[in-house]
Design a protein around this motif. Sequence first.
Motif, PDB file in Angstrom:
ATOM      1  N   THR A   1      -9.674 -10.053  16.446  1.00  0.00           N
ATOM      2  CA  THR A   1     -10.808  -9.173  16.187  1.00  0.00           C
ATOM      3  C   THR A   1     -10.397  -7.991  15.328  1.00  0.00           C
ATOM      4  O   THR A   1     -11.122  -7.577  14.419  1.00  0.00           O
ATOM      5  N   GLY A   2      -9.227  -7.436  15.608  1.00  0.00           N
ATOM      6  CA  GLY A   2      -8.725  -6.324  14.803  1.00  0.00           C
ATOM      7  C   GLY A   2      -8.526  -6.716  13.351  1.00  0.00           C
ATOM      8  O   GLY A   2      -8.848  -5.954  12.434  1.00  0.00           O
ATOM      9  N   VAL A   3      -8.007  -7.928  13.143  1.00  0.00           N
ATOM     10  CA  VAL A   3      -7.801  -8.416  11.776  1.00  0.00           C
ATOM     11  C   VAL A   3      -9.142  -8.555  11.059  1.00  0.00           C
ATOM     12  O   VAL A   3      -9.313  -8.089   9.924  1.00  0.00           O
ATOM     13  N   THR A   4     -10.113  -9.197  11.699  1.00  0.00           N
ATOM     14  CA  THR A   4     -11.405  -9.425  11.046  1.00  0.00           C
ATOM     15  C   THR A   4     -12.168  -8.117  10.828  1.00  0.00           C
ATOM     16  O   THR A   4     -12.958  -8.009   9.886  1.00  0.00           O
ATOM     17  N   THR A   5     -11.934  -7.127  11.685  1.00  0.00           N
ATOM     18  CA  THR A   5     -12.592  -5.834  11.516  1.00  0.00           C
ATOM     19  C   THR A   5     -12.151  -5.168  10.218  1.00  0.00           C
ATOM     20  O   THR A   5     -12.973  -4.661   9.445  1.00  0.00           O
ATOM     21  N   VAL A   6     -10.863  -5.171   9.958  1.00  0.00           N
ATOM     22  CA  VAL A   6     -10.340  -4.509   8.766  1.00  0.00           C
ATOM     23  C   VAL A   6     -10.559  -5.359   7.515  1.00  0.00           C
ATOM     24  O   VAL A   6     -11.013  -4.861   6.484  1.00  0.00           O
ATOM     25  N   VAL A   7     -10.246  -6.646   7.600  1.00  0.00           N
ATOM     26  CA  VAL A   7     -10.263  -7.501   6.411  1.00  0.00           C
ATOM     27  C   VAL A   7     -11.674  -7.899   6.004  1.00  0.00           C
ATOM     28  O   VAL A   7     -12.000  -7.976   4.816  1.00  0.00           O
ATOM     29  N   PHE A   8     -12.556  -8.140   6.990  1.00  0.00           N
ATOM     30  CA  PHE A   8     -13.899  -8.634   6.684  1.00  0.00           C
ATOM     31  C   PHE A   8     -15.009  -7.679   7.089  1.00  0.00           C
ATOM     32  O   PHE A   8     -16.179  -7.943   6.815  1.00  0.00           O
ATOM     33  N   GLY A   9     -14.684  -6.590   7.776  1.00  0.00           N
ATOM     34  CA  GLY A   9     -15.704  -5.631   8.188  1.00  0.00           C
ATOM     35  C   GLY A   9     -16.562  -6.096   9.338  1.00  0.00           C
ATOM     36  O   GLY A   9     -17.627  -5.544   9.596  1.00  0.00           O
ATOM     37  N   PHE A  10     -16.106  -7.129  10.069  1.00  0.00           N
ATOM     38  CA  PHE A  10     -16.936  -7.708  11.124  1.00  0.00           C
ATOM     39  C   PHE A  10     -17.132  -6.783  12.324  1.00  0.00           C
ATOM     40  O   PHE A  10     -18.111  -6.883  13.030  1.00  0.00           O
ATOM     41  N   GLY A  11     -16.169  -5.923  12.608  1.00  0.00           N
ATOM     42  CA  GLY A  11     -16.250  -5.114  13.818  1.00  0.00           C
ATOM     43  C   GLY A  11     -15.979  -5.919  15.068  1.00  0.00           C
ATOM     44  O   GLY A  11     -15.872  -5.385  16.156  1.00  0.00           O
ATOM     45  N   GLY A  12     -15.887  -7.226  14.920  1.00  0.00           N
ATOM     46  CA  GLY A  12     -15.540  -8.088  16.048  1.00  0.00           C
ATOM     47  C   GLY A  12     -16.624  -9.040  16.487  1.00  0.00           C
ATOM     48  O   GLY A  12     -16.355  -9.978  17.227  1.00  0.00           O
ATOM     49  N   GLY A  13     -17.859  -8.818  16.045  1.00  0.00           N
ATOM     50  CA  GLY A  13     -18.972  -9.570  16.601  1.00  0.00           C
ATOM     51  C   GLY A  13     -18.854 -11.071  16.527  1.00  0.00           C
ATOM     52  O   GLY A  13     -19.090 -11.781  17.507  1.00  0.00           O
ATOM     53  N   PHE A  14     -18.470 -11.604  15.377  1.00  0.00           N
ATOM     54  CA  PHE A  14     -18.444 -13.049  15.221  1.00  0.00           C
ATOM     55  C   PHE A  14     -17.254 -13.693  15.909  1.00  0.00           C
ATOM     56  O   PHE A  14     -17.208 -14.909  16.059  1.00  0.00           O
ATOM     57  N   VAL A  15     -16.297 -12.903  16.341  1.00  0.00           N
ATOM     58  CA  VAL A  15     -15.204 -13.409  17.153  1.00  0.00           C
ATOM     59  C   VAL A  15     -15.490 -13.173  18.627  1.00  0.00           C
ATOM     60  O   VAL A  15     -15.342 -14.066  19.462  1.00  0.00           O
ATOM     61  N   THR A  16     -15.948 -11.977  18.975  1.00  0.00           N
ATOM     62  CA  THR A  16     -16.110 -11.621  20.381  1.00  0.00           C
ATOM     63  C   THR A  16     -17.284 -12.307  21.060  1.00  0.00           C
ATOM     64  O   THR A  16     -17.223 -12.581  22.259  1.00  0.00           O
ATOM     65  N   VAL A  17     -18.365 -12.591  20.321  1.00  0.00           N
ATOM     66  CA  VAL A  17     -19.518 -13.237  20.969  1.00  0.00           C
ATOM     67  C   VAL A  17     -19.141 -14.600  21.553  1.00  0.00           C
ATOM     68  O   VAL A  17     -19.336 -14.838  22.756  1.00  0.00           O
ATOM     69  N   PRO A  18     -18.581 -15.536  20.766  1.00  0.00           N
ATOM     70  CA  PRO A  18     -18.204 -16.815  21.384  1.00  0.00           C
ATOM     71  C   PRO A  18     -17.094 -16.681  22.414  1.00  0.00           C
ATOM     72  O   PRO A  18     -17.066 -17.416  23.402  1.00  0.00           O
ATOM     73  N   VAL A  19     -16.169 -15.729  22.216  1.00  0.00           N
ATOM     74  CA  VAL A  19     -15.060 -15.540  23.161  1.00  0.00           C
ATOM     75  C   VAL A  19     -15.576 -15.062  24.514  1.00  0.00           C
ATOM     76  O   VAL A  19     -15.244 -15.619  25.571  1.00  0.00           O
ATOM     77  N   VAL A  20     -16.402 -14.019  24.507  1.00  0.00           N
ATOM     78  CA  VAL A  20     -16.926 -13.486  25.768  1.00  0.00           C
ATOM     79  C   VAL A  20     -17.899 -14.472  26.401  1.00  0.00           C
ATOM     80  O   VAL A  20     -17.978 -14.583  27.629  1.00  0.00           O
ATOM     81  N   TYR A  21     -18.618 -15.208  25.586  1.00  0.00           N
ATOM     82  CA  TYR A  21     -19.524 -16.238  26.100  1.00  0.00           C
ATOM     83  C   TYR A  21     -18.730 -17.271  26.909  1.00  0.00           C
ATOM     84  O   TYR A  21     -19.091 -17.604  28.047  1.00  0.00           O
ATOM     85  N   ALA A  22     -17.631 -17.775  26.335  1.00  0.00           N
ATOM     86  CA  ALA A  22     -16.798 -18.752  27.036  1.00  0.00           C
ATOM     87  C   ALA A  22     -16.142 -18.141  28.275  1.00  0.00           C
ATOM     88  O   ALA A  22     -16.061 -18.773  29.336  1.00  0.00           O
ATOM     89  N   PHE A  23     -15.685 -16.898  28.157  1.00  0.00           N
ATOM     90  CA  PHE A  23     -15.045 -16.196  29.278  1.00  0.00           C
ATOM     91  C   PHE A  23     -16.023 -16.023  30.441  1.00  0.00           C
ATOM     92  O   PHE A  23     -15.683 -16.230  31.608  1.00  0.00           O
TER      93      PHE A  23
ATOM     94  N   GLY B   1     -26.100 -15.361  38.765  1.00  0.00           N
ATOM     95  CA  GLY B   1     -27.081 -14.426  38.218  1.00  0.00           C
ATOM     96  C   GLY B   1     -26.700 -13.808  36.895  1.00  0.00           C
ATOM     97  O   GLY B   1     -27.356 -12.866  36.436  1.00  0.00           O
ATOM     98  N   VAL B   2     -25.638 -14.296  36.245  1.00  0.00           N
ATOM     99  CA  VAL B   2     -25.183 -13.716  34.988  1.00  0.00           C
ATOM    100  C   VAL B   2     -25.643 -14.584  33.819  1.00  0.00           C
ATOM    101  O   VAL B   2     -25.451 -15.792  33.816  1.00  0.00           O
ATOM    102  N   ASP B   3     -26.249 -13.956  32.824  1.00  0.00           N
ATOM    103  CA  ASP B   3     -26.669 -14.623  31.602  1.00  0.00           C
ATOM    104  C   ASP B   3     -25.507 -14.507  30.606  1.00  0.00           C
ATOM    105  O   ASP B   3     -25.274 -13.443  30.029  1.00  0.00           O
ATOM    106  N   ALA B   4     -24.772 -15.606  30.410  1.00  0.00           N
ATOM    107  CA  ALA B   4     -23.533 -15.561  29.631  1.00  0.00           C
ATOM    108  C   ALA B   4     -23.752 -15.081  28.204  1.00  0.00           C
ATOM    109  O   ALA B   4     -22.968 -14.288  27.673  1.00  0.00           O
ATOM    110  N   MET B   5     -24.807 -15.543  27.554  1.00  0.00           N
ATOM    111  CA  MET B   5     -25.030 -15.148  26.167  1.00  0.00           C
ATOM    112  C   MET B   5     -25.433 -13.681  26.075  1.00  0.00           C
ATOM    113  O   MET B   5     -24.993 -12.956  25.170  1.00  0.00           O
TER     114      MET B   5
END
Length: 269
Positions: A15-37, A45-49
């Motif tokens: 996420t740190g790499v994509t934040t600096v190199v692509f400006g993502f801030g982490g969203g496109f990496v963290t969303v699927p990661v936290v979803y799977a986690f 009672g938890v909505d994963a997405m």
Amino acid sequence: MLSSILTLLALGCLTGVTTVVFGFGGGFVTVPVVYAFTLARAEPGVDAMAVAVATSTAVMVVNSVSATWAQYRSGRLRRVHLWPLALYIGLGSAAGALVATAAGGSVQYALFVVYLVVTIADSLLRKGFLTRSPGAAPGPPRPGTTRVVGLGIGAVTGFLGVGGSVMTVPLLRRRGLPMGEATAMANPLTVPVALAGTLVYALWGTGGAGADQGHLGSVDLVAGALLLAGSLPTIALVRRYAGRIPDRAHAVSYVVLLTVVLAVFLLLP
């Protein structure tokens, strides 16, 4: 549990790499990661997405502010392309996040996939992204379109928890900016998205299990902290080398990364 912790730390580094190199801030990496986690923890009672989007947004607050400071110190930010676009993005993000709390995770999941497909196709098929026109001079934003564009970017990204980069980078790229500058300015334009969205998800989000299980609204505080533990040191390291990537290679790798994220997300249950 240990493997999950190590995975989150490692992907926090990515996420740190994509934040600096692509400006993502982490969203496109963290969303699927936290979803799977979240799915792996199988909390009732938890909505994963919903949790994934909210946690991604919270992580982006810290990542984007850290990367913005680094880009500012390197002199790669242009005020004319940041303001007042950032204001309208922030307003649109708050509205998008509020709608997302009512829409639910299944709608966010479907639109997240659609959003990725459209963005990848647009980058490949429309001129001006993969290859910058020789001698192209950066053009200023049109005052009449800034409000509409900013509100639209904010609404979409606030709803999906992905920051503004995947809309602002192509926008700035087609204004004639090199990839290095377009991705650098995606970081400050992500800050209002992340702040507005996090506030909404923390106060009104209903996807989480509650404070006694490490959630603040829909934000998973444990997953967020582990991702930041990996991303922040990486941002400090990678920022020294981000400006050395050739423009064409930078643009192509941007699209490749989005394609990989889409493939991973489609493979998740």
